[in-house]
Design an enzyme around this catalytic site. Sequence first.
Site, PDB file in Angstrom:
ATOM      1  N   SER A 103      31.629  15.139 -59.190  1.00  0.00           N
ATOM      2  CA  SER A 103      30.741  15.588 -60.249  1.00  0.00           C
ATOM      3  C   SER A 103      31.382  15.323 -61.612  1.00  0.00           C
ATOM      4  O   SER A 103      31.650  14.178 -61.952  1.00  0.00           O
ATOM      5  CB  SER A 103      30.400  17.074 -60.037  1.00  0.00           C
ATOM      6  OG  SER A 103      29.307  17.450 -60.854  1.00  0.00           O
ATOM      7  N   GLU A 208      25.839   9.112 -57.044  1.00  0.00           N
ATOM      8  CA  GLU A 208      25.114  10.314 -56.621  1.00  0.00           C
ATOM      9  C   GLU A 208      24.754  11.114 -57.858  1.00  0.00           C
ATOM     10  O   GLU A 208      25.299  10.879 -58.935  1.00  0.00           O
ATOM     11  CB  GLU A 208      25.974  11.162 -55.674  1.00  0.00           C
ATOM     12  CG  GLU A 208      27.261  11.701 -56.278  1.00  0.00           C
ATOM     13  CD  GLU A 208      27.122  12.975 -57.107  1.00  0.00           C
ATOM     14  OE1 GLU A 208      26.157  13.742 -56.902  1.00  0.00           O
ATOM     15  OE2 GLU A 208      27.981  13.198 -57.972  1.00  0.00           O
ATOM     16  N   HIS A 278      26.129  16.279 -54.151  1.00  0.00           N
ATOM     17  CA  HIS A 278      26.102  17.738 -54.234  1.00  0.00           C
ATOM     18  C   HIS A 278      25.463  18.303 -52.966  1.00  0.00           C
ATOM     19  O   HIS A 278      24.418  18.967 -52.992  1.00  0.00           O
ATOM     20  CB  HIS A 278      25.344  18.180 -55.480  1.00  0.00           C
ATOM     21  CG  HIS A 278      26.082  17.899 -56.754  1.00  0.00           C
ATOM     22  ND1 HIS A 278      26.290  16.622 -57.240  1.00  0.00           N
ATOM     23  CD2 HIS A 278      26.680  18.741 -57.633  1.00  0.00           C
ATOM     24  CE1 HIS A 278      26.972  16.693 -58.367  1.00  0.00           C
ATOM     25  NE2 HIS A 278      27.229  17.950 -58.632  1.00  0.00           N
TER      26      HIS A 278
END
Length: 308
Positions: A103, A208, A278
Amino acid sequence: MAHIYVYSPSGAVRDRASFKRGIKRLQALGHEVEIDPTALDTWQRFAGDDATRLASVARAAASGADVALTTRGGYGLSRLLPDLPYRQIAKSIEKGTHFVGFSDFTALQLALYAKTEAITWSGPALCEGFGTNDPEGPDEITMACFDDLLSGSGEGAGWRVKPSSEQDHSSGLLAKQATLWGGNLAMLVSLLGTPYFPEIKNGVLFLEDVGEHPYRIERMMTQLMHAGVLRQQKAIVLGQFTEYKLTPQDKGYTLAKMVEWLRTQVKCPILTGLPFGHVPTKVLLPVGKKVDFLLEDRDAFLLWGHVH
């Protein structure tokens, strides 16, 4: 067992229960867990002010740990990029410390590679990975990949892509000794045009994101395309894009439709379904490492254990 250093370079830890669960689970596995003294600090939305978080990164690099593990993502590393101790981090990696996160951590990973070509790992953070409140505990595949990292036995990652009718390529070797890189799409795009964006040709780019509608994903992918990034890649691998909501005005425009359109714009293969993002199931991926990328019918393989 491993020495794991836990630190917070990004957002403040709000879910302290998950923090405690993650620490206890790692300790129960026999690992020595060292917690940075500011891991639970809070300043605005961050885990301490900028100077505090910079110091935590430096302590992680100086810890001599086997793994430097972030507590969570969120936001905050972009503010630190001009002042991160890149050489110190790279030196610690040379000595055997594996920096692991995802992330917001993408910003550090790509900036570090742009500055030093040091290899980091995209993988779980403490709270969402090891500290999950799932009564069955952390995901088995994620844990197996983490164990492989600790033992040095990991040689690659594999998954099943969607039916071949949805692919625009045939089976075989899609890339040989290509640089694996990527991470969170929004973080990666935010680095375009800066000294922290690695100029990678002949790469395998994995992506992602979370909370981004397909049109926003398309907009970011289009920016990468117009910037010439996508045409320099051997392959693009899409992981999990989650927690967005379609509306009636989309009228059939979905993530799959976006990918279908993107395939008409980009020459290199675009594969989907990578278990990364996630989501509970995450493979661990070495950012910056040379890989071979194979597709056998519907089975995709990223292999790095044998590539020198």
